[in-house]
Design an enzyme around this catalytic site. Structure first.
Site, PDB file in Angstrom:
ATOM      1  CG  ASP A 123      -2.058   0.951   1.134  1.00 57.27           C
ATOM      2  OD1 ASP A 123      -2.028   1.809   0.232  1.00 57.27           O
ATOM      3  OD2 ASP A 123      -2.993   0.847   1.945  1.00 57.27           O
ATOM      4  CG  ASP A 124      -0.146   4.663  -0.045  1.00 53.56           C
ATOM      5  OD1 ASP A 124      -0.942   4.171  -0.868  1.00 53.56           O
ATOM      6  OD2 ASP A 124      -0.478   5.511   0.805  1.00 53.56           O
TER       7      ASP A 124
ATOM      8  CB  CYS B 200      -6.383   2.615  -1.508  1.00 49.99           C
ATOM      9  SG  CYS B 200      -4.964   3.321  -0.671  1.00 49.99           S
TER      10      CYS B 200
ATOM     11  NE  ARG C 236      -5.884  -1.292  -1.739  1.00 53.86           N
ATOM     12  CZ  ARG C 236      -4.912  -1.844  -1.008  1.00 53.86           C
ATOM     13  NH1 ARG C 236      -5.058  -3.055  -0.507  1.00 53.86           N
ATOM     14  NH2 ARG C 236      -3.800  -1.182  -0.770  1.00 53.86           N
TER      15      ARG C 236
ATOM     16  CE  LYS D  42      -6.147   0.214   1.891  1.00 51.68           C
ATOM     17  NZ  LYS D  42      -5.343   1.436   1.951  1.00 51.68           N
TER      18      LYS D  42
ATOM     19  CG  HIS E 209      -9.751   0.707   1.021  1.00 53.38           C
ATOM     20  ND1 HIS E 209      -8.747   1.622   0.854  1.00 53.38           N
ATOM     21  CD2 HIS E 209     -10.804   1.400   1.526  1.00 53.38           C
ATOM     22  CE1 HIS E 209      -9.163   2.813   1.225  1.00 53.38           C
ATOM     23  NE2 HIS E 209     -10.415   2.703   1.648  1.00 53.38           N
TER      24      HIS E 209
ATOM     25  CB  SER F 154      -6.834   3.324   4.796  1.00 56.10           C
ATOM     26  OG  SER F 154      -6.888   3.205   3.411  1.00 56.10           O
TER      27      SER F 154
ATOM     28  CG  HIS G 107      -1.902   3.744   3.842  1.00 61.26           C
ATOM     29  ND1 HIS G 107      -2.367   4.510   4.881  1.00 61.26           N
ATOM     30  CD2 HIS G 107      -2.630   4.100   2.746  1.00 61.26           C
ATOM     31  CE1 HIS G 107      -3.346   5.291   4.428  1.00 61.26           C
ATOM     32  NE2 HIS G 107      -3.524   5.062   3.140  1.00 61.26           N
TER      33      HIS G 107
ATOM     34  CG  ASP H  51      -2.349   0.732  -3.052  1.00 59.56           C
ATOM     35  OD1 ASP H  51      -1.162   1.084  -2.879  1.00 59.56           O
ATOM     36  OD2 ASP H  51      -3.289   1.186  -2.369  1.00 59.56           O
ATOM     37  CG  ASN H  52      -1.758   4.204  -4.188  1.00 54.22           C
ATOM     38  OD1 ASN H  52      -2.750   3.685  -3.697  1.00 54.22           O
ATOM     39  ND2 ASN H  52      -0.865   4.831  -3.439  1.00 54.22           N
TER      40      ASN H  52
ATOM     41  CE  LYS I 266      -2.863   7.687  -0.933  1.00 50.64           C
ATOM     42  NZ  LYS I 266      -2.807   6.862   0.282  1.00 50.64           N
TER      43      LYS I 266
HETATM   44 MG    MG Z   1      -2.620   2.960  -1.466  1.00 50.77          MG
END
Ligand code: MG
Length: 446
Positions: free
Chosen positions: A39-40, A79, A83, A132, A134, A158, A217, A269-270, A290
């Protein structure tokens, strides 16, 4: 030597030949599929992608044993939408997901969507998600168990959507609350343990393991063994712990003799949350992060390992994406794509095998927001028709369209629209055709 003995020896040699690409052997039927999803995490945050102080020996080794992608994209710079793209193979515009869902959001993944887990279940896979989610949490129908997963452990949104700003966050097991506001420094270890247990319980049947880590994240919570250990501060600590987790998964596959039958894919994811200063990651040489369709927001580190199918030490420079990973996973499992809807991804399994004929761009369109097409990429060319940045910066004085050659200029520094008006024209035409097509298809689940 009798002809029979000669024939026998030749047969034996063929059997013993390693399964490397090009020898005509096909990959195993119904391989296990593992997707490790950060995540991130930024393009520049791993040792193997050039970070000078974050130590990622397991991911570095995974790349040495497998394939490192340098033009791999997430489906969105945010996010939830990202996903959605990974699990459905569709542009987020198909669902209307734009930014992220919140604890009280009424929406979630539509029951009519066909998820990767649902597809693989059809082929007899056992499926699990640890981490996660989301994709909606206010209704039971949005949760993983109702969307193709046999098992779930994790936070439904998150790790920063917590008290005091938000209600208590639940660590879910299946559909039920296991505990409220869990100690986040234990999350990576707990998800890793759940993953190991799942692999051991399913080593004799095909399985799909989706491991969407809570980290890196914000808020950053490294486990005790990692806290304060990285030269890159707390951000480095949590990335080094993820690297440990990846190592645990790979080690178990090796020990159990499952590696040759398992595709392991690692990505994010990003891009990095750069407005968070030192607590956010780095996109390396890419612009922004992001929440932006500049390269730093959507181009991700991506590493695949599958001994015997992916040649060790491969470098994959073709453009591909999580949407194409969705298609590849179903293809490898022998599951036909659903015919009643548009799937936007293009199969990346030929890329894994190092086949060169694959030249179809996998995810040429960059979306941000439900109906906002920001950019298009074809070959080396990327055209921005709209730009945005969480930093509030107006690069190039906010003017559009902007044209870049990503092969010679991955940092999007040298704007070329004035020099190549015909390329701008071609890409604008692509944008218009795409917009019309999406409008006509009208396959939205909202
Ligand atoms: Mg993310």
């Amino acid at each position: 030597m009798s002809p029979f003995t000669f024939f026998f020896i030749i047969q034996l040699l063929i059997t013993l030949l390693p399964h490397y690409p090009g020898n005509g052997l096909s990959p195993p039927a119904k391989p296990n599929i593992i997707i490790l999803f950060c995540d991130d995490l930024g393009y520049g945050d791993l040792g193997v992608y050039g970070h000078p102080t974050i130590r990622t020996p397991n991911l570095d080794r995974m790349a040495a044993e497998g394939m490192k992608f340098t033009n791999f994209y997430s489906g969105s710079p945010a996010c939830t939408a990202s996903r959605y793209a990974l699990l459905t193979g569709r542009y987020p515009i198909r669902s209307g997901f734009s930014w992220v869902l919140y604890p009280g959001s009424e929406r979630g993944i539509h029951p009519e969507e066909f998820t990767l887990a649902e597809g693989l279940k059809q082929a007899g896979y056992r499926t699990a998600c640890f981490g996660k989610w989301h994709l909606g949490s206010t209704k039971r129908e949005f949760l993983p168990l109702q969307n193709g997963f046999d098992e779930y452990l994790g936070l439904p949104y998150s790790n920063d959507m917590i008290p005091p700003k938000h209600p208590d966050i639940a660590l879910l097991r299946g559909n039920d609350t296991l505990e409220l506001n869990p100690d986040q420094s234990l999350l990576t270890a707990r998800y890793t343990e759940a993953a190991r247990s799942f692999i051991l319980r399913n080593k004799d049947n095909p399985f799909f393991l989706y491991l969407p880590y809570a980290m890196p994240h914000l808020p950053l919570h490294p486990g005790e063994a990692f806290a304060g250990k990285s030269a890159r501060g707390t951000y480095g600590d949590v990335v080094e712990e993820i690297d440990w987790s990846v190592g645990e998964v790979l080690k178990l596959l090796d020990e159990q003799g499952l590696s040759a039958n398992t595709l392991v894919f690692f990505t994010s994811d990003n891009g990095p949350w750069i407005i968070k200063g030192e607590e956010g990651g780095s996109a390396g040489l890419l612009r922004d992060g992001k929440g932006s369709t500049w390269e730093g927001g959507m181009r991700e580190p991506a590493i695949a390992r599958w001994p015997g199918v992916i040649a060790p030490g491969s470098l994959q420079m073709e453009q591909s994406s999580t949407l194409g990973l969705f298609v590849a996973a179903l293809k490898l499992a022998g599951v036909p794509l659903p015919a009643d809807r548009v799937i936007d991804g293009k199969d990346i399994s030929p890329l894994l095998r190092g086949e060169k004929e694959h030249t179809v761009a996998n995810m040429p369109f960059f979306y941000y927001g439900p109906h906002e097409l920001h950019a298009v990429r074809q070959g080396p060319w990327k055209l921005h028709i709209k730009t945005s940045s969480q930093t509030g910066k107006q690069y190039f004085e906010g003017k559009t369209p902007l044209l870049f050659n990503l092969e010679t200029d991955p940092s999007e520094q040298y704007e070329l629209s004035g020099q190549y008006p015909e390329v701008v024209g071609q890409l604008m035409k692509l944008v218009e055709t795409h917009k019309e097509k999406v409008e006509q298809e009208g396959t939205f689940y909202r």
